[in-house]
Design a protein around this motif. Structure first.
Motif, PDB file in Angstrom:
ATOM      1  N   ASN A   1      -5.516   1.596  -1.605  1.00  0.00           N
ATOM      2  CA  ASN A   1      -6.447   1.214  -1.736  1.00  0.00           C
ATOM      3  C   ASN A   1      -7.201   1.044  -2.241  1.00  0.00           C
ATOM      4  OD1 ASN A   1      -8.569   0.196   1.412  1.00  0.00           O
ATOM      5  ND2 ASN A   1      -6.404  -0.697   1.767  1.00  0.00           N
TER       6      ASN A   1
ATOM      7  N   LEU B   1       0.810  -0.984   0.023  1.00  0.00           N
ATOM      8  CA  LEU B   1      -0.239   0.006   0.265  1.00  0.00           C
ATOM      9  C   LEU B   1       0.656   1.822   0.135  1.00  0.00           C
ATOM     10  CD1 LEU B   1      -3.287   0.941   0.192  1.00  0.00           C
ATOM     11  CD2 LEU B   1      -2.556   0.652   2.557  1.00  0.00           C
TER      12      LEU B   1
ATOM     13  N   ASP C   1      -9.935  -1.457   3.633  1.00  0.00           N
ATOM     14  CA  ASP C   1      -8.713  -1.158   4.842  1.00  0.00           C
ATOM     15  C   ASP C   1      -9.662   0.506   4.719  1.00  0.00           C
ATOM     16  OD1 ASP C   1      -7.929  -3.534   4.884  1.00  0.00           O
ATOM     17  OD2 ASP C   1      -6.442  -3.094   3.241  1.00  0.00           O
TER      18      ASP C   1
END
Length: 98
Positions: free
Chosen positions: A50, A24, A58
């Motif tokens: 994300n 990420l 998330d």
């Protein structure tokens, strides 16, 4: 498992959280424009990364963590002014600092 994840033998979606976080962070850096970026720019790029890589699964956790550190929904960064901190998350009213 860690080694297989690092070697790309296991899809990042099936790897432990630390591998997801590294992916990420890398994706967010790629999404940012070249040159100096603010913390708010990195927050936005991390949220976008994300959404792109993991379908936004998330986002609530990320928003809450950013809000805990003053990078919530209403945070702003401008080179000409003092940064504006925000502890507001779209997923909680006000985040508390740890």
């Amino acid at each position: 498992m860690q080694r297989d994840c690092a070697d790309g033998k296991v899809p990042v979606e099936k790897c432990p959280g630390n591998r997801r976080w590294v992916q990420l962070a890398f994706d967010a850096l790629l999404l940012n424009a070249s040159g100096a970026v603010s913390y708010v720019d990195m927050r936005d790029a991390t949220l976008a990364a994300n959404q792109i890589r993991f379908g936004g699964v998330d986002l609530p956790d990320l928003w809450n963590a950013f809000a805990q550190h003053g990078l919530g929904r209403d945070a702003a960064s401008n080179a000409a002014t003092t940064p504006t901190r925000s502890r507001v998350s779209p997923h909680h009213t006000v985040a508390t600092a740890r």
